[in-house]
Design an enzyme around this catalytic site. Structure first.
Site, PDB file in Angstrom:
ATOM      1  N   LYS A 194      38.890 -27.233   7.842  1.00 51.65           N
ATOM      2  CA  LYS A 194      37.794 -26.637   8.618  1.00 51.65           C
ATOM      3  C   LYS A 194      38.245 -25.435   9.441  1.00 51.65           C
ATOM      4  O   LYS A 194      37.600 -24.384   9.409  1.00 51.65           O
ATOM      5  CB  LYS A 194      37.234 -27.735   9.519  1.00 51.65           C
ATOM      6  N   ARG A 229      55.725 -35.496  12.268  1.00 52.68           N
ATOM      7  CA  ARG A 229      55.129 -35.765  13.583  1.00 52.68           C
ATOM      8  C   ARG A 229      54.382 -37.096  13.507  1.00 52.68           C
ATOM      9  O   ARG A 229      53.813 -37.436  12.466  1.00 52.68           O
ATOM     10  CB  ARG A 229      54.146 -34.651  13.964  1.00 52.68           C
ATOM     11  N   ARG A 271      42.917 -42.190  12.753  1.00 44.80           N
ATOM     12  CA  ARG A 271      42.126 -41.061  13.288  1.00 44.80           C
ATOM     13  C   ARG A 271      40.844 -40.888  12.491  1.00 44.80           C
ATOM     14  O   ARG A 271      39.777 -40.638  13.051  1.00 44.80           O
ATOM     15  CB  ARG A 271      42.938 -39.761  13.227  1.00 44.80           C
ATOM     16  N   ARG A 308      30.586 -33.122  18.334  1.00 45.32           N
ATOM     17  CA  ARG A 308      31.265 -34.205  17.623  1.00 45.32           C
ATOM     18  C   ARG A 308      30.420 -35.469  17.537  1.00 45.32           C
ATOM     19  O   ARG A 308      30.766 -36.373  16.777  1.00 45.32           O
ATOM     20  CB  ARG A 308      32.550 -34.587  18.361  1.00 45.32           C
ATOM     21  N   ARG A 359      52.703 -33.265   5.557  1.00 48.45           N
ATOM     22  CA  ARG A 359      53.263 -32.253   6.458  1.00 48.45           C
ATOM     23  C   ARG A 359      54.555 -32.751   7.081  1.00 48.45           C
ATOM     24  O   ARG A 359      54.618 -33.841   7.635  1.00 48.45           O
ATOM     25  CB  ARG A 359      52.281 -31.964   7.604  1.00 48.45           C
TER      26      ARG A 359
END
Ligand SMILES: [Zn+2]
Length: 229
Positions: free
Chosen positions: A23, A170, A181, A98, A137
């Site tokens: 996004k 991370r 999440r 949101r 990642r």
């Protein structure tokens, strides 16, 4: 509304997508191609607190007390940006609203100015692909160089190209954290989509494939594929 007024209505777009859907990347590209400012909620918070605007000071107070920033403060920040000359032709909203409550409050504020969200672009990516994208990642703890096991791998697996440091993941990018999440983020996001679908404003865009492919689909959904160089 007169014809003159309707042709002057600016284009307020809302980009919606889960973590990893691309996004922010797409909002930046659209911002450049369409010449509209990209208003991301996180950036607005940082900017308003850094510049010490009245709303920034308020937001900072809430954050320092570990409280949620109230919707009217966040909306105020967006409205401040929308009142600037750069946004005279419109803007791309990212990261807000949101929740349906926030969407209704934003709709009401815009309606008070005779305006509305023009179109909502929902970048859809299957949940498992989102987990794969984000959890691929890795980053060098020494120089911060980011890598991705699929799209941007280091020459030697697990090792930074620049300084040979072993890469780390991370916490936020670990698969179980990404799944948690998504579980938290997706239900309210879908409610926002339903809210704007009732108003016939949502374009669902397939977020799979390359960045360019997704950009083309978005521009097509916006009826702007001709307007691009
Ligand atoms: Zn490195």
């Amino acid at each position: 509304m007169t014809d003159g007024a309707s042709s002057d209505v600016r284009r307020i777009l809302l980009l919606v997508g889960a973590v990893g859907a691309g996004k922010g990347t797409q909002a930046d590209i659209l911002s450049q191609r369409l010449g509209l400012p990209h208003l991301a909620s996180g950036d607005l918070f940082r900017k308003a607190t850094r510049e010490g605007t009245p709303l920034g000071e308020q937001a900072k107070g809430y954050m320092e007390r570990g409280e949620l920033v109230p919707d009217d403060v966040t909306i105020g920040m967006f409205m401040d940006e929308l009142s600037k000359p750069e946004a005279a032709r419109g803007a791309i909203l990212d990261g807000f609203p949101r929740t349906v409550t926030q969407a209704r409050a934003l709709d009401e504020t815009l309606a008070g100015l005779g305006e509305a969200i023009g179109r909502v672009v929902y970048i859809e990516v299957p949940a498992e692909e989102l987990v794969e994208r984000v959890s691929g990642r890795w980053v060098c703890p020494t120089d911060g160089t980011p890598y991705h096991v699929v799209t941007d791998p280091p020459r030697v697996p697990g090792i930074c190209d620049k300084d040979g440091t072993p890469l780390i993941q991370r916490d936020d990018d670990k698969p179980e954290v990404v799944r948690a999440r998504l579980a938290q983020q997706v239900p309210p996001m879908l409610e926002v989509i339903e809210h704007y679908e009732r108003a016939g404003k949502v374009s669902r865009v397939d977020g799979r494939g390359t960045i360019d492919e997704v950009t083309s689909r978005i521009l097509e959904a916006l009826g702007m594929s001709q307007a691009v160089s």
